[in-house]
Write a protein that holds these residues in place. Structure first.
Motif, PDB file in Angstrom:
ATOM      1  N   LEU A   4       0.799  -1.157   0.040  1.00 48.77           N
ATOM      2  CA  LEU A   4       0.150  -0.086   0.029  1.00 48.77           C
ATOM      3  C   LEU A   4       0.925   1.332  -0.014  1.00 48.77           C
ATOM      4  CD1 LEU A   4      -2.673  -0.933   2.509  1.00 48.77           C
ATOM      5  CD2 LEU A   4      -2.820  -1.597   0.219  1.00 48.77           C
ATOM      6  N   VAL A   5       0.268   2.266  -0.708  1.00 50.35           N
ATOM      7  CA  VAL A   5       1.161   3.460  -0.676  1.00 50.35           C
ATOM      8  C   VAL A   5       0.406   4.674  -0.475  1.00 50.35           C
ATOM      9  CG1 VAL A   5       2.479   5.115  -2.160  1.00 50.35           C
ATOM     10  CG2 VAL A   5       3.086   2.724  -2.314  1.00 50.35           C
ATOM     11  N   GLU A   6       0.565   5.222   0.439  1.00 50.06           N
ATOM     12  CA  GLU A   6      -0.554   6.288   0.978  1.00 50.06           C
ATOM     13  C   GLU A   6      -0.024   7.849   0.745  1.00 50.06           C
ATOM     14  OE1 GLU A   6      -1.308   4.399   5.119  1.00 50.06           O
ATOM     15  OE2 GLU A   6      -0.855   6.369   5.058  1.00 50.06           O
ATOM     16  N   SER A   7      -0.989   8.663   0.313  1.00 52.21           N
ATOM     17  CA  SER A   7      -0.521  10.000  -0.170  1.00 52.21           C
ATOM     18  C   SER A   7      -1.340  11.002   0.589  1.00 52.21           C
ATOM     19  CB  SER A   7      -0.389  10.159  -1.488  1.00 52.21           C
ATOM     20  OG  SER A   7      -1.732   9.951  -2.189  1.00 52.21           O
ATOM     21  N   GLY A   8      -1.188  12.167   0.826  1.00 51.34           N
ATOM     22  CA  GLY A   8      -1.967  13.241   1.497  1.00 51.34           C
ATOM     23  C   GLY A   8      -1.478  13.489   3.028  1.00 51.34           C
ATOM     24  N   GLY A   9      -2.430  14.002   3.592  1.00 50.25           N
ATOM     25  CA  GLY A   9      -1.856  14.410   4.944  1.00 50.25           C
ATOM     26  C   GLY A   9      -1.019  15.536   4.925  1.00 50.25           C
ATOM     27  N   LEU A  11      -0.453  19.496   7.408  1.00 48.32           N
ATOM     28  CA  LEU A  11      -0.765  20.373   8.427  1.00 48.32           C
ATOM     29  C   LEU A  11      -1.875  21.198   7.854  1.00 48.32           C
ATOM     30  CD1 LEU A  11      -0.471  22.267  11.237  1.00 48.32           C
ATOM     31  CD2 LEU A  11       1.319  23.350   9.856  1.00 48.32           C
ATOM     32  N   VAL A  12      -3.179  21.408   8.960  1.00 47.40           N
ATOM     33  CA  VAL A  12      -4.119  22.272   8.336  1.00 47.40           C
ATOM     34  C   VAL A  12      -4.596  22.913   9.631  1.00 47.40           C
ATOM     35  CG1 VAL A  12      -5.776  20.395   8.568  1.00 47.40           C
ATOM     36  CG2 VAL A  12      -6.396  21.940   6.915  1.00 47.40           C
ATOM     37  N   GLN A  13      -5.447  24.042   9.491  1.00 51.22           N
ATOM     38  CA  GLN A  13      -5.978  24.837  10.469  1.00 51.22           C
ATOM     39  C   GLN A  13      -7.333  24.079  10.795  1.00 51.22           C
ATOM     40  OE1 GLN A  13      -6.254  28.932   9.291  1.00 51.22           O
ATOM     41  NE2 GLN A  13      -3.957  29.293   9.724  1.00 51.22           N
ATOM     42  N   PRO A  14      -7.886  24.290  11.958  1.00 52.90           N
ATOM     43  CA  PRO A  14      -9.069  23.766  12.265  1.00 52.90           C
ATOM     44  C   PRO A  14     -10.201  24.174  11.164  1.00 52.90           C
ATOM     45  CG  PRO A  14      -7.961  24.608  14.353  1.00 52.90           C
ATOM     46  CD  PRO A  14      -7.046  24.946  13.052  1.00 52.90           C
ATOM     47  N   GLY A  15     -11.014  23.451  11.033  1.00 55.18           N
ATOM     48  CA  GLY A  15     -12.050  23.707   9.896  1.00 55.18           C
ATOM     49  C   GLY A  15     -11.465  23.397   8.644  1.00 55.18           C
ATOM     50  N   GLY A  16     -10.521  23.292   8.372  1.00 59.01           N
ATOM     51  CA  GLY A  16      -9.690  22.996   6.945  1.00 59.01           C
ATOM     52  C   GLY A  16     -10.036  21.444   6.653  1.00 59.01           C
ATOM     53  N   SER A  17      -9.665  21.289   5.367  1.00 56.72           N
ATOM     54  CA  SER A  17      -9.856  19.805   4.854  1.00 56.72           C
ATOM     55  C   SER A  17      -8.463  19.384   4.340  1.00 56.72           C
ATOM     56  CB  SER A  17     -10.720  20.119   3.430  1.00 56.72           C
ATOM     57  OG  SER A  17     -11.866  20.724   3.904  1.00 56.72           O
ATOM     58  N   LEU A  18      -8.537  18.061   4.317  1.00 54.64           N
ATOM     59  CA  LEU A  18      -7.363  17.218   3.754  1.00 54.64           C
ATOM     60  C   LEU A  18      -8.037  16.073   2.924  1.00 54.64           C
ATOM     61  CD1 LEU A  18      -4.673  17.284   6.472  1.00 54.64           C
ATOM     62  CD2 LEU A  18      -4.304  18.365   4.278  1.00 54.64           C
ATOM     63  N   ARG A  19      -7.244  15.524   2.105  1.00 52.16           N
ATOM     64  CA  ARG A  19      -7.544  14.465   1.358  1.00 52.16           C
ATOM     65  C   ARG A  19      -6.404  13.311   1.362  1.00 52.16           C
ATOM     66  NH1 ARG A  19     -11.446  13.560  -2.621  1.00 52.16           N
ATOM     67  NH2 ARG A  19     -10.960  11.978  -4.318  1.00 52.16           N
ATOM     68  N   LEU A  20      -6.846  12.222   1.909  1.00 49.01           N
ATOM     69  CA  LEU A  20      -5.845  10.967   1.891  1.00 49.01           C
ATOM     70  C   LEU A  20      -6.320  10.078   0.949  1.00 49.01           C
ATOM     71  CD1 LEU A  20      -5.882  10.392   5.822  1.00 49.01           C
ATOM     72  CD2 LEU A  20      -4.490  11.943   4.298  1.00 49.01           C
ATOM     73  N   SER A  21      -5.144   9.560   0.003  1.00 46.13           N
ATOM     74  CA  SER A  21      -5.369   8.368  -0.777  1.00 46.13           C
ATOM     75  C   SER A  21      -4.471   7.319  -0.683  1.00 46.13           C
ATOM     76  CB  SER A  21      -5.095   9.128  -2.376  1.00 46.13           C
ATOM     77  OG  SER A  21      -5.841   9.892  -2.610  1.00 46.13           O
ATOM     78  N   CYS A  22      -4.715   6.096  -0.961  1.00 48.94           N
ATOM     79  CA  CYS A  22      -4.165   4.847  -0.707  1.00 48.94           C
ATOM     80  C   CYS A  22      -4.312   3.931  -1.870  1.00 48.94           C
ATOM     81  CB  CYS A  22      -4.730   4.056   0.545  1.00 48.94           C
ATOM     82  SG  CYS A  22      -3.910   2.637   0.906  1.00 48.94           S
ATOM     83  N   ALA A  23      -3.101   3.512  -2.665  1.00 47.41           N
ATOM     84  CA  ALA A  23      -3.286   2.579  -3.656  1.00 47.41           C
ATOM     85  C   ALA A  23      -2.401   1.241  -3.198  1.00 47.41           C
ATOM     86  CB  ALA A  23      -2.575   3.175  -4.760  1.00 47.41           C
ATOM     87  N   ALA A  24      -3.344   0.120  -3.749  1.00 51.34           N
ATOM     88  CA  ALA A  24      -2.676  -1.003  -3.328  1.00 51.34           C
ATOM     89  C   ALA A  24      -2.191  -1.798  -4.644  1.00 51.34           C
ATOM     90  CB  ALA A  24      -3.767  -2.038  -2.799  1.00 51.34           C
ATOM     91  N   SER A  25      -1.168  -2.382  -4.662  1.00 53.65           N
ATOM     92  CA  SER A  25      -0.791  -3.062  -5.729  1.00 53.65           C
ATOM     93  C   SER A  25      -0.205  -4.681  -5.151  1.00 53.65           C
ATOM     94  CB  SER A  25       0.438  -2.532  -6.151  1.00 53.65           C
ATOM     95  OG  SER A  25       1.715  -2.430  -5.386  1.00 53.65           O
ATOM     96  N   GLY A  26      -0.014  -5.488  -6.231  1.00 52.00           N
ATOM     97  CA  GLY A  26       0.347  -7.048  -5.690  1.00 52.00           C
ATOM     98  C   GLY A  26      -0.841  -7.865  -6.203  1.00 52.00           C
ATOM     99  N   VAL A  27      -0.852  -8.824  -5.747  1.00 51.58           N
ATOM    100  CA  VAL A  27      -1.941  -9.941  -6.170  1.00 51.58           C
ATOM    101  C   VAL A  27      -3.248  -9.846  -5.043  1.00 51.58           C
ATOM    102  CG1 VAL A  27      -2.460 -12.327  -6.394  1.00 51.58           C
ATOM    103  CG2 VAL A  27      -0.055 -11.484  -6.854  1.00 51.58           C
ATOM    104  N   ILE A  28      -4.209  -9.291  -5.826  1.00 50.68           N
ATOM    105  CA  ILE A  28      -5.463  -9.139  -5.007  1.00 50.68           C
ATOM    106  C   ILE A  28      -6.383  -9.896  -5.730  1.00 50.68           C
ATOM    107  CG2 ILE A  28      -7.100  -7.545  -4.233  1.00 50.68           C
ATOM    108  CD1 ILE A  28      -4.643  -5.327  -3.982  1.00 50.68           C
ATOM    109  N   LEU A  29      -6.810 -10.825  -5.264  1.00 48.43           N
ATOM    110  CA  LEU A  29      -7.840 -11.918  -5.842  1.00 48.43           C
ATOM    111  C   LEU A  29      -9.405 -11.321  -5.430  1.00 48.43           C
ATOM    112  CD1 LEU A  29      -6.170 -15.361  -5.329  1.00 48.43           C
ATOM    113  CD2 LEU A  29      -6.115 -13.844  -7.176  1.00 48.43           C
TER     114      LEU A  29
END
Length: 121
Positions: A4-9, A11-29
């Protein structure tokens, strides 16, 4: 194996927004669960949101419901967490998790490397 490889995250001020993404690779049946956990300093890792494929259900923790949205792209094996109206108590290391059937139909529980979310003015 599944990676798994994560991205995003960040520092943000209260009330702000962030977006996290995660991509999986390998053998996934097949995918049993895919989602996000978080761990704040001195606390146990907790489930934030996840999809359960078999039951086609989505879980979102009450503490983030209405502010966080989990989405997925099954074709690309990615899962995303859109976090809005962030609060200081949302600060934590966020981990992506895929629980899948992999090579030989063996169960594989994969974790991302973790990404820091800091909410501070």
């Amino acid at each position: 194996q599944v990676q798994l490889v994560e991205s995003g995250g960040g520092l943000v001020q209260p009330g702000g927004s962030l977006r996290l993404s995660c991509a999986a690779s390998g053998v996934i049946l097949s995918i049993n669960h895919m989602g996000w956990y978080r761990q704040a300093p001195g606390k146990q890792r907790e489930l934030v949101a996840r999809f359960t494929s078999g039951a086609s259900t989505t879980y979102v923790d009450a503490a983030v419901k209405g502010r966080f949205t989990i989405s997925r792209d099954s074709a690309k094996n990615t899962v995303t967490l859109q976090m809005n109206s962030l609060k200081p108590e949302d600060a934590a290391v966020y981990y992506c998790n895929f629980n899948v059937m992999s090579t030989g139909w063996h169960l594989w529980d994969a974790w991302g490397q973790g990404t820091q979310v800091t909410v501070s003015s």
